[in-house]
Design an enzyme around this catalytic site. Structure first.
Site, short mmCIF file in Angstrom:
data_model
loop_
_atom_site.label_atom_id
_atom_site.label_comp_id
_atom_site.label_asym_id
_atom_site.label_seq_id
_atom_site.Cartn_x
_atom_site.Cartn_y
_atom_site.Cartn_z
N HIS A 1 -22.72 58.12 38.44
CA HIS A 1 -23.01 57.80 39.84
C HIS A 1 -23.80 58.93 40.46
O HIS A 1 -23.54 60.10 40.15
CB HIS A 1 -21.70 57.59 40.63
N ASP B 1 -18.49 49.36 39.13
CA ASP B 1 -19.05 48.22 38.41
C ASP B 1 -18.48 48.05 37.01
O ASP B 1 -18.58 46.98 36.41
CB ASP B 1 -20.57 48.34 38.32
N1 ACO Z 1 -25.19 56.82 30.10
C1 ACO Z 1 -25.69 57.90 29.44
N2 ACO Z 1 -26.18 59.00 30.06
C2 ACO Z 1 -26.20 58.99 31.40
C3 ACO Z 1 -25.70 57.91 32.15
C4 ACO Z 1 -25.18 56.79 31.45
N3 ACO Z 1 -24.69 55.72 32.12
N4 ACO Z 1 -25.84 58.16 33.47
C5 ACO Z 1 -26.41 59.37 33.56
N5 ACO Z 1 -26.63 59.87 32.30
C6 ACO Z 1 -27.16 61.21 31.97
C7 ACO Z 1 -28.66 61.28 32.17
O1 ACO Z 1 -29.36 60.92 31.00
C8 ACO Z 1 -28.85 62.72 32.56
O2 ACO Z 1 -28.74 63.51 31.40
P1 ACO Z 1 -29.57 64.89 31.26
O3 ACO Z 1 -29.07 65.76 32.36
O4 ACO Z 1 -29.26 65.38 29.90
O5 ACO Z 1 -31.03 64.50 31.44
C9 ACO Z 1 -27.60 63.02 33.41
O6 ACO Z 1 -26.59 62.12 32.92
C10 ACO Z 1 -27.80 62.80 34.91
O7 ACO Z 1 -28.26 61.47 35.07
P2 ACO Z 1 -29.28 60.98 36.19
O8 ACO Z 1 -30.00 59.77 35.70
O9 ACO Z 1 -30.09 62.13 36.68
O10 ACO Z 1 -28.29 60.58 37.32
P3 ACO Z 1 -28.68 59.75 38.58
O11 ACO Z 1 -27.84 60.28 39.66
O12 ACO Z 1 -30.15 59.72 38.80
O13 ACO Z 1 -28.27 58.24 38.19
C11 ACO Z 1 -27.01 56.32 37.85
C12 ACO Z 1 -27.09 57.66 38.57
C13 ACO Z 1 -28.26 55.49 38.11
C14 ACO Z 1 -25.82 55.53 38.39
C15 ACO Z 1 -26.83 56.57 36.33
O14 ACO Z 1 -25.64 57.29 36.09
C16 ACO Z 1 -26.86 55.29 35.50
O15 ACO Z 1 -27.94 54.84 35.11
N6 ACO Z 1 -25.67 54.65 35.25
C17 ACO Z 1 -25.62 53.40 34.56
C18 ACO Z 1 -25.92 52.26 35.53
C19 ACO Z 1 -24.77 52.01 36.49
O16 ACO Z 1 -23.62 51.96 36.09
N7 ACO Z 1 -25.12 51.83 37.76
C20 ACO Z 1 -24.14 51.52 38.81
C21 ACO Z 1 -24.03 52.62 39.79
S1 ACO Z 1 -22.73 52.30 40.94
C22 ACO Z 1 -23.37 51.21 42.05
O17 ACO Z 1 -24.53 51.07 42.26
C23 ACO Z 1 -22.40 50.45 42.76
#
Ligand code: ACO
Length: 416
Positions: free
Chosen positions: A293, A351
Site C-alpha cells: 500500500h 483487497d
Molecule cells: N508485489 C511485489 N512487490 C511489490 C508489491 C507487490 N504487490 N508492491 C510493492 N512491491 C515492491 C516494489 O517492486 C518496490 O520494490 P523496490 O523498492 O525493490 O523497487 C517496493 O515494493 C515499493 O513499491 P512501490 O511500487 O514503489 O509502492 P507504491 O507505493 O508505488 O505502490 C501499490 C503501492 C500500488 C499498492 C503496490 O504495492 C502494488 O502494486 N500492490 C499490488 C496491487 C494492490 O494490491 N493494489 C491495491 C491497493 S489498496 C487499494 O487501492 C484499496
C-alpha cells in the site's frame, strides 16, 4: 508560525509551515513558482498535499484510519453504513431524527427508471461492469440535471447507486432486475435486490465491507474526483471519473486480480512459493495482488477487520474447505515471513480479503470492484463537496519539468 527556508541558486526563500490537527507538517509551496520561479517536483505525488481536508485521517505507520475523527474499528463495530454515509457527506453522525429523515430521502430516490435499465442492457455483451457503471453514472446527468442544490443531488445519487450495482450483478448472472422495495433500510434493501433474500449475517458483512471502503483521503480515485470536479464538471461526471480511476488493478481493481491470481496458482500446481518468487523477481512484471500500500507501511487497519469478517462469512456459509482460500492463507503466511516483503513493509491490504468474501458469496469477479465503488461513493462525494465549498478552490493544474527537445525547425521531408 514556523517557517521553512529554501536556498536556490544563491537566493534564500522562506515558506510558511502548516500543521494539521493531528500534527502533520506541510510546507506551503503555493508561492514557490511566483517567488522562486521553480516548481515542486514530486512524480506520483507521494510527498504532495493537494488540499487540506477535514474528512479522513490516515497514519500509515501506525495503521490508523479515521473518518471525521471516528476510528474505523469503532465505526465498523458501532455504526451502520447509512450513518457513515451521513457522517462523511454532512460532517457529523446523524441524530435519531436526522437519520430518520435521511432514510426517508434514501427511500424516496431508491428506484431507477426503466429507460436506464434498458440502457444498461443495451451495452455490449462482455463489457466490464466497471465500464458499464461509469457509463451509467455519467448518463445520470441527462436523467437528473443538477438542481443547483447539491444536497438533493447527493442524496439521489447515494440512494440510486445500490440499484445500479444490483442491476450489474443481476445482469452478470442473467437474472431479472428487481426494483427497491425497502429503500429506507439501505443494506437490507441492497442485499434483497442482489440475492432475492436477506439474512442478518449477510447484512452485517455488507454493512462492514461498505463502511471499510467508504473513504480513504486523497487516493487515486478521490483525487480524480476532485480533479474533474475542479473544472466544475457536474457531480455525475466527477463520480464517473472516480469509477474509472478505481477500476485499475493497482487501485480498486486489485480485489478482482487477487482472486484471478489465486485461481491462476490453483490451476497451475497450487504452489504459492513459485509465485512469491515471481513477485520478487525484478525482471518479472508479476506482483502479488492484494499486497502493499502506498500509505500503510505496517498494516492496513481495514484488512485486520475484514480478515475477521471473511472468517465469519465463510463460517456462516459453511465453507471450511476451499482450495482457493487455502492458497490465499499459504501465500499470506509465506509473504509475511519473507524478507523481501518484510523489508519493503508489504502486507495484505483490504483487497486481499474482500475478494475472498465476494467470491464466497457467489459474486462474479468482474463485479468485485463495483462493490468497492458502492462503498466508496460517499467518500468521493464528501471529497467533491469539500472542494466545492472551499472558497479558495481553483481548477487543478499541475506543472511539469519539460525534458523534451528544445526548439527546432521543421526540416523538409527529404531531409528527415
Ligand atoms: N508485489 C511485489 N512487490 C511489490 C508489491 C507487490 N504487490 N508492491 C510493492 N512491491 C515492491 C516494489 O517492486 C518496490 O520494490 P523496490 O523498492 O525493490 O523497487 C517496493 O515494493 C515499493 O513499491 P512501490 O511500487 O514503489 O509502492 P507504491 O507505493 O508505488 O505502490 C501499490 C503501492 C500500488 C499498492 C503496490 O504495492 C502494488 O502494486 N500492490 C499490488 C496491487 C494492490 O494490491 N493494489 C491495491 C491497493 S489498496 C487499494 O487501492 C484499496
Amino acid at each position: 508560525m514556523t517557517k521553512a527556508n529554501l536556498s536556490l541558486n544563491g537566493t534564500d526563500y522562506e515558506f510558511n509551515v502548516i500543521v494539521g490537527s493531528e500534527g502533520e507538517v506541510g510546507v506551503d509551496f503555493s508561492t514557490l513558482r511566483k517567488t522562486a520561479n521553480a516548481i515542486a517536483y514530486d512524480p506520483a505525488f507521494g510527498n504532495t498535499g493537494s488540499c487540506s481536508s477535514e474528512i479522513t485521517f490516515i497514519n500509515g505507520e501506525k495503521g490508523i484510519l479515521r473518518y471525521r475523527g471516528y476510528a474505523i474499528e469503532d465505526l465498523a463495530e458501532n455504526a451502520t453504513f447509512e450513518e457513515v454515509m451521513y457522517l462523511l457527506v454532512k460532517g457529523e453522525l446523524p441524530t435519531a431524527d436526522e437519520l430518520k429523515s435521511f432514510k426517508g430521502q434514501l427511500a424516496e430516490h431508491a428506484q431507477i427508471p426503466d429507460a436506464l435499465i434498458k440502457q444498461y442492457q443495451a451495452l455490449p455483451d462482455g463489457l466490464h461492469p466497471m465500464a458499464a457503471l461509469s457509463s451509467i453514472m455519467v448518463s445520470l446527468s441527462g436523467y437528473y440535471p443538477t438542481t443547483g442544490n447539491d444536497d438533493e443531488d447527493i442524496v439521489r445519487l447515494l440512494a440510486k447507486m445500490k440499484a445500479f450495482v444490483a442491476l450489474g450483478y443481476r445482469e452478470s448472472k442473467g437474472e431479472a432486475f428487481v426494483q427497491s422495495k425497502n429503500g429506507a433500510n439501505y443494506i437490507a434493501d441492497f442485499v434483497e435486490m442482489m440475492f432475492g433474500k436477506t439474512t442478518p449475517a449477510l447484512e452485517q458483512a455488507f454493512d462492514q465491507l461498505l463502511i471499510l471502503h467508504a473513504d480513504h483521503e486523497q487516493n487515486c480515485s478521490a483525487s480524480t474526483v476532485r480533479m474533474v470536479g475542479s473544472s466544475q464538471a457536474n457531480l455525475y461526471a466527477s463520480i464517473a471519473a472516480g469509477v474509472n480511476a478505481l477500476w485499475g488493478p493497482l487501485h480498486g481493481g486489485a480485489n478482482q486480480k487477487v482472486i484471478e491470481m489465486l485461481e491462476m496458482i490453483q490451476n497451475d500446481d497450487g504452489d504459492a512459493s513459485k509465485y512469491l518468487d515471481k513477485a520478487k523477481d525484478k525482471s518479472d512484471a508479476f506482483r502479488l495482488m492484494g499486497f502493499g500500500h502506498r500509505v500503510y507501511k505496517n498494516f492496513d487497519p481495514r484488512a485486520k477487520i475484514i480478515k475477521v469478517a471473511a472468517d465469519e462469512v465463510l463460517d456462516d456459509l459453511g465453507i471450511d474447505d476451499d482450495e482457493t482460500l487455502d492458497i490465499a492463507k499459504a501465500l499470506e503466511k509465506a509473504a509475511l515471513e519473507d524478507p523481501y516483503f518484510k523489508d519493503r513493509k508489504l502486507y495484505p491490504n483490504v483487497d486481499f480479503y474482500s475478494g475472498i468474501i465476494y467470491r464466497a458469496l457467489g459474486i462474479p469477479t468482474g463485479m468485485f470492484t463495483v462493490m468497492f465503488a458502492l462503498g466508496r461513493l460517499p467518500g468521493w462525494i464528501a471529497q467533491w463537496k469539500e472542494w466545492r465549498e472551499e472558497p479558495k478552490s481553483r481548477i487543478h493544474r499541475p506543472r511539469q519539468i519539460y525534458t523534451g527537445a528544445t526548439e527546432r525547425k521543421v526540416p523538409p521531408i527529404t531531409e528527415r
